[in-house]
Write a protein that holds these residues in place. Sequence first.
Motif, PDB file in Angstrom:
ATOM      1  N   GLN A 102       0.858  -1.206   0.031  1.00 32.79           N
ATOM      2  CA  GLN A 102       0.216  -0.046   0.094  1.00 32.79           C
ATOM      3  C   GLN A 102       0.731   1.132   0.134  1.00 32.79           C
ATOM      4  O   GLN A 102       2.064   1.264   0.126  1.00 32.79           O
ATOM      5  CB  GLN A 102      -0.928   0.020   1.115  1.00 32.79           C
ATOM      6  CG  GLN A 102      -0.271   0.116   2.540  1.00 32.79           C
ATOM      7  CD  GLN A 102      -1.354   0.099   3.795  1.00 32.79           C
ATOM      8  OE1 GLN A 102      -2.589  -0.298   3.419  1.00 32.79           O
ATOM      9  NE2 GLN A 102      -0.580   0.105   4.871  1.00 32.79           N
ATOM     10  N   HIS A 103       0.196   2.333  -0.336  1.00 32.94           N
ATOM     11  CA  HIS A 103       1.099   3.595  -0.427  1.00 32.94           C
ATOM     12  C   HIS A 103       1.549   4.012   1.019  1.00 32.94           C
ATOM     13  O   HIS A 103       0.841   4.138   1.983  1.00 32.94           O
ATOM     14  CB  HIS A 103       0.127   4.675  -1.198  1.00 32.94           C
ATOM     15  CG  HIS A 103       1.092   5.790  -1.708  1.00 32.94           C
ATOM     16  ND1 HIS A 103       1.389   6.952  -0.833  1.00 32.94           N
ATOM     17  CD2 HIS A 103       1.522   6.203  -2.855  1.00 32.94           C
ATOM     18  CE1 HIS A 103       2.161   7.724  -1.412  1.00 32.94           C
ATOM     19  NE2 HIS A 103       2.499   7.281  -2.712  1.00 32.94           N
ATOM     20  N   PRO A 104       2.740   4.556   1.033  1.00 30.50           N
ATOM     21  CA  PRO A 104       3.428   5.142   2.513  1.00 30.50           C
ATOM     22  C   PRO A 104       2.371   5.980   3.070  1.00 30.50           C
ATOM     23  O   PRO A 104       2.360   6.341   4.316  1.00 30.50           O
ATOM     24  CB  PRO A 104       4.807   5.424   1.907  1.00 30.50           C
ATOM     25  CG  PRO A 104       5.000   4.805   0.722  1.00 30.50           C
ATOM     26  CD  PRO A 104       3.758   4.412  -0.027  1.00 30.50           C
ATOM     27  N   ARG A 130      -6.343   6.059  -4.442  1.00 36.41           N
ATOM     28  CA  ARG A 130      -6.406   5.991  -5.758  1.00 36.41           C
ATOM     29  C   ARG A 130      -5.294   5.585  -6.431  1.00 36.41           C
ATOM     30  O   ARG A 130      -4.450   6.421  -6.524  1.00 36.41           O
ATOM     31  CB  ARG A 130      -7.318   7.059  -6.347  1.00 36.41           C
ATOM     32  CG  ARG A 130      -8.560   7.552  -5.744  1.00 36.41           C
ATOM     33  CD  ARG A 130      -9.524   6.733  -5.732  1.00 36.41           C
ATOM     34  NE  ARG A 130     -11.085   7.015  -5.483  1.00 36.41           N
ATOM     35  CZ  ARG A 130     -11.213   7.004  -4.033  1.00 36.41           C
ATOM     36  NH1 ARG A 130     -10.418   6.341  -3.428  1.00 36.41           N
ATOM     37  NH2 ARG A 130     -12.442   7.469  -3.428  1.00 36.41           N
ATOM     38  N   TYR A 131      -5.104   4.296  -6.888  1.00 38.47           N
ATOM     39  CA  TYR A 131      -3.854   3.875  -7.513  1.00 38.47           C
ATOM     40  C   TYR A 131      -4.002   3.734  -8.953  1.00 38.47           C
ATOM     41  O   TYR A 131      -5.276   3.484  -9.580  1.00 38.47           O
ATOM     42  CB  TYR A 131      -3.647   2.496  -6.938  1.00 38.47           C
ATOM     43  CG  TYR A 131      -3.398   2.247  -5.419  1.00 38.47           C
ATOM     44  CD1 TYR A 131      -2.006   2.666  -4.863  1.00 38.47           C
ATOM     45  CD2 TYR A 131      -4.341   2.054  -4.546  1.00 38.47           C
ATOM     46  CE1 TYR A 131      -1.714   2.720  -3.607  1.00 38.47           C
ATOM     47  CE2 TYR A 131      -3.942   1.776  -3.354  1.00 38.47           C
ATOM     48  CZ  TYR A 131      -2.611   2.164  -2.678  1.00 38.47           C
ATOM     49  OH  TYR A 131      -2.383   2.109  -1.413  1.00 38.47           O
ATOM     50  N   LEU A 132      -3.099   4.019  -9.609  1.00 32.39           N
ATOM     51  CA  LEU A 132      -2.948   3.730 -10.918  1.00 32.39           C
ATOM     52  C   LEU A 132      -3.038   2.220 -11.468  1.00 32.39           C
ATOM     53  O   LEU A 132      -3.529   1.957 -12.450  1.00 32.39           O
ATOM     54  CB  LEU A 132      -1.697   4.414 -11.898  1.00 32.39           C
ATOM     55  CG  LEU A 132      -1.925   6.105 -11.595  1.00 32.39           C
ATOM     56  CD1 LEU A 132      -0.352   6.799 -12.184  1.00 32.39           C
ATOM     57  CD2 LEU A 132      -2.886   6.773 -12.539  1.00 32.39           C
ATOM     58  N   ARG A 154      -8.221   4.315  -9.541  1.00 28.82           N
ATOM     59  CA  ARG A 154      -8.513   5.612 -10.175  1.00 28.82           C
ATOM     60  C   ARG A 154      -9.104   5.747 -11.322  1.00 28.82           C
ATOM     61  O   ARG A 154      -8.515   5.138 -12.234  1.00 28.82           O
ATOM     62  CB  ARG A 154      -6.957   6.393 -10.083  1.00 28.82           C
ATOM     63  CG  ARG A 154      -6.891   7.899 -10.755  1.00 28.82           C
ATOM     64  CD  ARG A 154      -5.653   8.375 -10.467  1.00 28.82           C
ATOM     65  NE  ARG A 154      -5.011   8.785  -9.164  1.00 28.82           N
ATOM     66  CZ  ARG A 154      -5.645   9.755  -8.452  1.00 28.82           C
ATOM     67  NH1 ARG A 154      -6.206  10.747  -9.002  1.00 28.82           N
ATOM     68  NH2 ARG A 154      -5.095   9.665  -7.029  1.00 28.82           N
ATOM     69  N   LEU A 155     -10.056   6.573 -11.591  1.00 24.73           N
ATOM     70  CA  LEU A 155     -10.839   6.686 -12.888  1.00 24.73           C
ATOM     71  C   LEU A 155     -10.358   7.884 -13.494  1.00 24.73           C
ATOM     72  O   LEU A 155     -10.179   9.033 -12.995  1.00 24.73           O
ATOM     73  CB  LEU A 155     -12.376   6.648 -12.568  1.00 24.73           C
ATOM     74  CG  LEU A 155     -12.896   5.491 -11.757  1.00 24.73           C
ATOM     75  CD1 LEU A 155     -14.375   5.790 -11.605  1.00 24.73           C
ATOM     76  CD2 LEU A 155     -12.778   4.077 -12.894  1.00 24.73           C
ATOM     77  N   PRO A 156     -10.538   7.949 -14.797  1.00 20.32           N
ATOM     78  CA  PRO A 156     -10.059   9.276 -15.506  1.00 20.32           C
ATOM     79  C   PRO A 156     -11.385  10.162 -15.322  1.00 20.32           C
ATOM     80  O   PRO A 156     -12.153   9.961 -14.472  1.00 20.32           O
ATOM     81  CB  PRO A 156     -10.069   8.781 -16.975  1.00 20.32           C
ATOM     82  CG  PRO A 156     -10.074   7.137 -17.071  1.00 20.32           C
ATOM     83  CD  PRO A 156     -10.606   6.896 -15.650  1.00 20.32           C
TER      84      PRO A 156
END
Length: 316
Positions: free
Chosen positions: A59-61, A74-76, A221-223
């Motif tokens: 997961q993100h820090p 929100r991840y790419l 992550r959505l556009p």
Amino acid sequence: MEIIKLRHPYKQSEIPAERVVLVLGFFDGLHRGHKKVIETGRELAEKHQLKLAVMTFNQHPSIVFQKVLPENMRYLTSLEQKEKHMAELGVDYLYEVEFTSDFANLPPQNFVDQYIVDLNADYAVSGFDYTYGPKEIADIAHLPGYAKERFVIVTVPKEEEEGQKISSTRIREEMSKGNMEEVTDLLGYIYEIEGTVIHGDARGRLLGFPTANIKTKSTVRLPEEGVYVSELKVGDTWYPAMSSIGHNDTFGAGRELTVEVFILDFHRDIYGEQVAVRWNHHLRGQIAFNSAEALIEQLKQDELDTRAYFKKKTSK
């Protein structure tokens, strides 16, 4: 590729005995800059007959450091997508370290000792801006002091496009504007999300444009909201489609955000299927129409534009 999930403190018996080239990074999006770092590691591994290992986090820090709720990230790329990309890039060992508070609070020297040296790294490869603790004491410039000549440090310079650094931040910015061609160029592939086909309110069918309603995880992550030329993957096949991200404002305010995909010349029931969506080109923004009839006319034009896009693409 072997996936090794580590939680701090891990046991040395969890670590393969082979000497490795270890590539370090979070790699959200696995864009062209990330691939350059991993390919540098692969070239070293092949040259020195070592295994190629990559260490990333589950997961993100910022979930730990900034107290962001995990469901609000929100991840790419999902962890599963990241694993797929890594396998395609020839990685032998993928270390997925749980980014816990205990792990985050490791002093830089302990991190280097336990997560580079003890992972049997002969080479540590990273981007120029990699950090492993507070930037002022744990950046690339400080790494030789912690390494103590126990491994070779290889730093990959930034990858640029038109004088600007290729980065996950830049990709997110372009996505927020609907600039999907730019996103594709920076990533090196068409942006893709995963989800499940669920039952919607069947309004698209009544309008003459039956859609697959895609349920995605909150972390995807959505556009930018709008209508897009897209592709939908069902099974192992990609189908041309047009997709909408929005709230269906024509039918009332305050509606839930939905992802709806109209597949060209497709007549199968795919409810419950696990699918993927590629986002090729932004056609237009979302509009609240005065009537269903006006919406139908616009959808007809969107379909014509979508077919023209694919016809042009296949004629190249």
